[in-house]
Scaffold this active site. Structure first.
Site, PDB file in Angstrom:
ATOM      1  N   THR A   1      -1.094   8.339   5.474  1.00  0.00           N
ATOM      2  CA  THR A   1      -2.109   9.333   5.082  1.00  0.00           C
ATOM      3  C   THR A   1      -3.350   9.196   5.965  1.00  0.00           C
ATOM      4  O   THR A   1      -4.021  10.175   6.279  1.00  0.00           O
ATOM      5  CB  THR A   1      -2.529   9.094   3.608  1.00  0.00           C
ATOM      6  OG1 THR A   1      -1.354   8.975   2.821  1.00  0.00           O
ATOM      7  CG2 THR A   1      -3.374  10.218   3.062  1.00  0.00           C
TER       8      THR A   1
ATOM      9  N   GLY B   1      -5.786   5.685   2.090  1.00  0.00           N
ATOM     10  CA  GLY B   1      -5.553   7.129   2.069  1.00  0.00           C
ATOM     11  C   GLY B   1      -4.778   7.431   0.813  1.00  0.00           C
ATOM     12  O   GLY B   1      -3.639   6.984   0.665  1.00  0.00           O
ATOM     13  N   HIS B   2      -5.404   8.109  -0.134  1.00  0.00           N
ATOM     14  CA  HIS B   2      -4.767   8.368  -1.421  1.00  0.00           C
ATOM     15  C   HIS B   2      -4.546   9.865  -1.581  1.00  0.00           C
ATOM     16  O   HIS B   2      -5.494  10.650  -1.501  1.00  0.00           O
ATOM     17  CB  HIS B   2      -5.637   7.822  -2.559  1.00  0.00           C
ATOM     18  CG  HIS B   2      -5.819   6.325  -2.495  1.00  0.00           C
ATOM     19  ND1 HIS B   2      -6.607   5.627  -3.358  1.00  0.00           N
ATOM     20  CD2 HIS B   2      -5.286   5.405  -1.655  1.00  0.00           C
ATOM     21  CE1 HIS B   2      -6.554   4.340  -3.053  1.00  0.00           C
ATOM     22  NE2 HIS B   2      -5.771   4.182  -2.014  1.00  0.00           N
TER      23      HIS B   2
ATOM     24  N   GLY C   1       1.505   5.113  -4.203  1.00  0.00           N
ATOM     25  CA  GLY C   1       1.265   6.271  -5.080  1.00  0.00           C
ATOM     26  C   GLY C   1       0.126   5.989  -6.057  1.00  0.00           C
ATOM     27  O   GLY C   1       0.062   6.582  -7.132  1.00  0.00           O
ATOM     28  N   LYS C   2      -0.792   5.105  -5.663  1.00  0.00           N
ATOM     29  CA  LYS C   2      -1.933   4.763  -6.546  1.00  0.00           C
ATOM     30  C   LYS C   2      -2.780   5.992  -6.852  1.00  0.00           C
ATOM     31  O   LYS C   2      -3.262   6.168  -7.963  1.00  0.00           O
ATOM     32  CB  LYS C   2      -2.820   3.686  -5.880  1.00  0.00           C
ATOM     33  CG  LYS C   2      -2.099   2.374  -5.648  1.00  0.00           C
ATOM     34  CD  LYS C   2      -2.969   1.391  -4.892  1.00  0.00           C
ATOM     35  CE  LYS C   2      -3.266   1.795  -3.471  1.00  0.00           C
ATOM     36  NZ  LYS C   2      -2.107   1.817  -2.572  1.00  0.00           N
ATOM     37  N   GLY C   3      -2.952   6.865  -5.824  1.00  0.00           N
ATOM     38  CA  GLY C   3      -3.766   8.070  -6.009  1.00  0.00           C
ATOM     39  C   GLY C   3      -3.170   8.953  -7.091  1.00  0.00           C
ATOM     40  O   GLY C   3      -3.871   9.424  -7.989  1.00  0.00           O
TER      41      GLY C   3
ATOM     42  N   GLN D   1      -4.929  -0.347  -0.979  1.00  0.00           N
ATOM     43  CA  GLN D   1      -3.939  -1.257  -0.385  1.00  0.00           C
ATOM     44  C   GLN D   1      -2.985  -1.834  -1.448  1.00  0.00           C
ATOM     45  O   GLN D   1      -2.808  -1.218  -2.489  1.00  0.00           O
ATOM     46  CB  GLN D   1      -4.632  -2.373   0.421  1.00  0.00           C
ATOM     47  CG  GLN D   1      -5.327  -1.879   1.680  1.00  0.00           C
ATOM     48  CD  GLN D   1      -6.757  -1.392   1.471  1.00  0.00           C
ATOM     49  OE1 GLN D   1      -7.555  -2.026   0.811  1.00  0.00           O
ATOM     50  NE2 GLN D   1      -7.083  -0.254   2.035  1.00  0.00           N
TER      51      GLN D   1
ATOM     52  N   GLY E   1       0.829  -1.203   0.000  1.00  0.00           N
ATOM     53  CA  GLY E   1       0.000   0.000   0.000  1.00  0.00           C
ATOM     54  C   GLY E   1       0.864   1.253   0.000  1.00  0.00           C
ATOM     55  O   GLY E   1       2.098   1.181   0.116  1.00  0.00           O
ATOM     56  N   ASP E   2       0.205   2.404  -0.188  1.00  0.00           N
ATOM     57  CA  ASP E   2       0.882   3.704  -0.185  1.00  0.00           C
ATOM     58  C   ASP E   2       1.970   3.819  -1.249  1.00  0.00           C
ATOM     59  O   ASP E   2       2.972   4.521  -1.060  1.00  0.00           O
ATOM     60  CB  ASP E   2       1.496   4.017   1.201  1.00  0.00           C
ATOM     61  CG  ASP E   2       0.456   4.051   2.287  1.00  0.00           C
ATOM     62  OD1 ASP E   2      -0.702   4.414   1.999  1.00  0.00           O
ATOM     63  OD2 ASP E   2       0.797   3.709   3.443  1.00  0.00           O
TER      64      ASP E   2
HETATM   65  P1  GDP Z   1      -1.537   5.492  -2.228  1.00  0.00           P
HETATM   66  O1  GDP Z   1      -2.199   5.034  -0.978  1.00  0.00           O
HETATM   67  O2  GDP Z   1      -0.942   4.352  -3.009  1.00  0.00           O
HETATM   68  O3  GDP Z   1      -2.398   6.363  -3.088  1.00  0.00           O
HETATM   69  O4  GDP Z   1      -0.288   6.378  -1.765  1.00  0.00           O
HETATM   70  P2  GDP Z   1      -0.325   7.550  -0.652  1.00  0.00           P
HETATM   71  O5  GDP Z   1      -0.982   8.724  -1.258  1.00  0.00           O
HETATM   72  O6  GDP Z   1      -0.823   7.042   0.634  1.00  0.00           O
HETATM   73  O7  GDP Z   1       1.229   7.770  -0.450  1.00  0.00           O
HETATM   74  C1  GDP Z   1       2.065   8.125  -1.500  1.00  0.00           C
HETATM   75  C2  GDP Z   1       2.696   9.502  -1.198  1.00  0.00           C
HETATM   76  O8  GDP Z   1       3.757   9.736  -2.103  1.00  0.00           O
HETATM   77  C3  GDP Z   1       1.743  10.661  -1.392  1.00  0.00           C
HETATM   78  O9  GDP Z   1       2.056  11.662  -0.453  1.00  0.00           O
HETATM   79  C4  GDP Z   1       2.027  11.134  -2.816  1.00  0.00           C
HETATM   80  O10 GDP Z   1       1.747  12.520  -2.997  1.00  0.00           O
HETATM   81  C5  GDP Z   1       3.502  10.890  -2.907  1.00  0.00           C
HETATM   82  N1  GDP Z   1       4.029  10.531  -4.221  1.00  0.00           N
HETATM   83  C6  GDP Z   1       3.478   9.763  -5.189  1.00  0.00           C
HETATM   84  N2  GDP Z   1       4.346   9.578  -6.197  1.00  0.00           N
HETATM   85  C7  GDP Z   1       5.477  10.240  -5.867  1.00  0.00           C
HETATM   86  C8  GDP Z   1       6.751  10.403  -6.475  1.00  0.00           C
HETATM   87  O11 GDP Z   1       7.051   9.872  -7.540  1.00  0.00           O
HETATM   88  N3  GDP Z   1       7.681  11.149  -5.803  1.00  0.00           N
HETATM   89  C9  GDP Z   1       7.401  11.737  -4.610  1.00  0.00           C
HETATM   90  N4  GDP Z   1       8.362  12.456  -4.035  1.00  0.00           N
HETATM   91  N5  GDP Z   1       6.217  11.610  -4.001  1.00  0.00           N
HETATM   92  C10 GDP Z   1       5.271  10.851  -4.615  1.00  0.00           C
HETATM   93  P1  IMO Z   2      -3.761   2.573   0.712  1.00  0.00           P
HETATM   94  O1  IMO Z   2      -4.950   2.363  -0.187  1.00  0.00           O
HETATM   95  C1  IMO Z   2      -1.071   1.018   3.766  1.00  0.00           C
HETATM   96  C2  IMO Z   2      -2.766  -1.942   6.536  1.00  0.00           C
HETATM   97  C3  IMO Z   2      -2.855  -1.555   8.005  1.00  0.00           C
HETATM   98  C4  IMO Z   2      -2.706  -2.918   8.640  1.00  0.00           C
HETATM   99  C5  IMO Z   2      -3.463  -3.833   7.704  1.00  0.00           C
HETATM  100  C6  IMO Z   2      -4.889  -4.122   8.132  1.00  0.00           C
HETATM  101  O2  IMO Z   2      -3.595   3.970   1.191  1.00  0.00           O
HETATM  102  O3  IMO Z   2      -2.532   2.002   0.084  1.00  0.00           O
HETATM  103  P2  IMO Z   2      -7.121  -2.714   8.196  1.00  0.00           P
HETATM  104  O4  IMO Z   2      -7.451  -1.427   8.838  1.00  0.00           O
HETATM  105  O5  IMO Z   2      -7.337  -2.755   6.733  1.00  0.00           O
HETATM  106  O6  IMO Z   2      -7.775  -3.880   8.886  1.00  0.00           O
HETATM  107  O7  IMO Z   2      -5.554  -2.911   8.446  1.00  0.00           O
HETATM  108  O8  IMO Z   2      -3.485  -3.166   6.452  1.00  0.00           O
HETATM  109  N1  IMO Z   2      -3.406  -1.013   5.583  1.00  0.00           N
HETATM  110  C7  IMO Z   2      -2.736  -0.175   4.780  1.00  0.00           C
HETATM  111  N2  IMO Z   2      -1.428   0.119   4.709  1.00  0.00           N
HETATM  112  N3  IMO Z   2      -1.922   1.596   2.904  1.00  0.00           N
HETATM  113  C8  IMO Z   2      -3.251   1.292   2.946  1.00  0.00           C
HETATM  114  O9  IMO Z   2      -4.139   1.729   2.028  1.00  0.00           O
HETATM  115  C9  IMO Z   2      -3.720   0.408   3.947  1.00  0.00           C
HETATM  116  N4  IMO Z   2      -4.931  -0.082   4.283  1.00  0.00           N
HETATM  117  C10 IMO Z   2      -4.728  -0.955   5.272  1.00  0.00           C
HETATM  118  O10 IMO Z   2      -1.815  -0.683   8.356  1.00  0.00           O
HETATM  119  O11 IMO Z   2      -1.372  -3.355   8.621  1.00  0.00           O
HETATM  120 MG    MG Z   3      -2.178   5.439   1.079  1.00  0.00          MG
END
Ligand code: GDP
Ligand code: IMO
Ligand code: MG
Length: 438
Positions: free
Chosen positions: A304, A46-47, A21-23, A229, A18-19
């Protein structure tokens, strides 16, 4: 490959924890699409999307909402906390964005007792917990499978809602008080009234999204699916039980949205150039040294949704190979390469040693994962990049990137047998390179 060569279906999914950069990647493509669809997960996601000086943190509404054209759809496989959704809608409206949104009547509702139950479960599971976001995700999916869940459409039907809530409320109360010996001071009457009110306020968005998507698909409209995720959190294929409670494997886009997808598709796995993890589990490539601390600060690696510091590790190709295989990735979007600038050398994990055995593919066994030792290679890093360098690279394209960055990218492609077609060098839409050489 150009952005405009979108297939009728493009599925964007997380390739790691997860996290990734899908958003950002969803927002990058969404302007050209007709539908942007969330198909699983809830507000555990959190995107972040950054457009100019504006930062948007979306939890439930698909990341296409910032454009006026596409319809944002919350599919049946998503679990919806109506209170969170209403506040997300309100905060977009405050910023002059009128969400063009449709929510499936079949999506399940996160109820207040799910959040209490989540807390109880985490305490009970101890070492086997995943470190949940405490948003009620496991309990709402469990109630759905028990078949006493509440669906969004039920909030519009007072008699049915009362009938279902009576069963679900007493079940959850009995488990929380009996099995967990925890306090349960929720009132049936106030939940009943409050949630009927949420139904009224969300009524304008509730619809038979499955039919809407089917009709759009028949007309050849362009679909973008936004996963939440990532692969290692998939309840079947991830590092169970340290997962979330839904399937985010790309194959689930169809079941989670209720539209049969039988045409061409692009499946884009979003992978960070290093790995982060929020929550509890073995983490084979985890680093806790100064380099990890610097990466966390430089990459703003704090959740996020919960603000928790993200654990940091180097890229794990065993994990990425599984993502390529299980999602059926046609390509990878590699993000945050800018953050790795200035780190030298860069380590990559290519396989695991577990006892005497060598693994290039992810084992199912938790016992094995706990003992896994990473086998790593060192690659040459590249120099620190300035914002001007990044603008320059993005204007000139892939060939202008430092040679050692190109070698890093091509090493990964060869190891996991999947092209990296999108390179992200910053959080903004413009800080993106689409490879034209493959
Ligand atoms: P998601 O859950 O996959 O949508 O990712 P999140 O938004 O939770 O976390 C990704 C973070 O990295 C966010 O703060 C984005 O703004 C940032 N981000 C995404 N792509 C890039 C990148 O290529 N470089 C940098 N520096 N930040 C990025
Ligand atoms: P995005 O879409 C990162 C993790 C939690 C925990 C496990 C189970 O932003 O990538 P839950 O609340 O779903 O029962 O938690 O999954 N987790 C994530 N980690 N990014 C996410 O979403 C997550 N959604 C859940 O930290 O380990
Ligand atoms: Mg996220």
């Amino acid at each position: 490959m150009s952005k405009s060569k979108l297939s009728q279906t493009t599925i964007i999914v997380g390739a790691q924890w997860g996290d990734e950069g899908k958003g950002k990647i969803t927002d990058f493509f969404a302007g050209e699409c007709d539908y942007v669809v969330r198909f699983q997960g809830g507000n555990n996601a959190g995107h972040t999307v950054i457009v100019g000086d504006e930062v948007y943190k979306l939890h439930l509404i698909p990341s296409g909402v910032l454009y006026s054209h596409p319809l944002s759809v919350i599919g049946a496989g998503v679990v919806v906390d109506p209170k969170v959704l209403l506040s997300e809608i309100a905060s977009l409206k405050e910023r002059q964005i009128e969400p063009k949104l449709m929510i499936s009547e079949r999506a399940h509702v996160i109820m207040p007792y799910h959040i209490i139950m989540d807390e109880c479960l985490t305490g009970h599971q101890g070492e086997l917990a995943a470190g949940s976001t405490k948003r009620g995700i496991a309990p709402v999916y469990a109630d759905k499978m028990y078949r006493h869940g509440i669906r969004m459409g039920d909030l519009l039907e007072p008699a049915i809602f009362e009938e279902k809530l009576t069963k679900a409320f007493s079940f959850n109360k009995n488990v929380i008080e009996g099995a967990f010996e925890s306090r349960f001071d929720l009132s049936f009457d106030s939940i009943y009234t409050e949630y009927l009110d949420y139904g009224e306020r969300l009524k304008e968005y509730l619809a038979d999204t499955e039919l809407e998507l089917y009709r759009g698909y028949q007309k050849g409209k362009l679909f973008l699916f936004e996963g939440a995720q990532g692969m290692s959190l998939d309840v079947d294929h991830g590092l169970y039980p340290h997962t979330t409670s839904s399937n985010m494997a790309a194959g689930h886009a169809s079941t989670g949205s209720g539209v049969g997808l039988n045409g061409d598709r692009r499946v884009i796995g979003v992978a960070k150039a290093y790995v982060t993890r929020v929550g509890i589990s073995p983490f084979t490539t985890e680093q806790t040294d100064d380099v990890a601390v610097r990466l966390r600060e430089k990459g703003h690696e704090f959740g996020t949704t919960t603000g928790r510091p993200r654990r940091i590790g180097y890229l794990d190709l065993v994990q990425l190979r599984q993502a390529v295989r299980v999602h059926g990735l046609t390509e990878i979007a590699l993000t945050k390469l800018d953050i790795l600038s200035g780190f030298n050398p860069i380590h990559i994990c290519t396989a695991y040693n577990i006892g005497e055995e060598h693994f290039t593919e992810m084992p199912a066994s938790l016992e094995k994962i706990r003992r896994a030792e990473p086998i790593t290679v060192e690659l040459e890093g590249w120099e620190e990049t300035t914002p001007e360098d990044i603008d320059n690279y993005c204007n000139k394209g892939y060939d202008s990137l430092p040679m050692s960055m190109q070698r890093y990218i091509e090493f990964i492609e060869n190891e996991v047998n999947c092209p990296i077609t999108i390179i992200s060098l910053g959080p903004e839409r413009t800080q993106t390179i689409i490879r034209s050489d493959i």
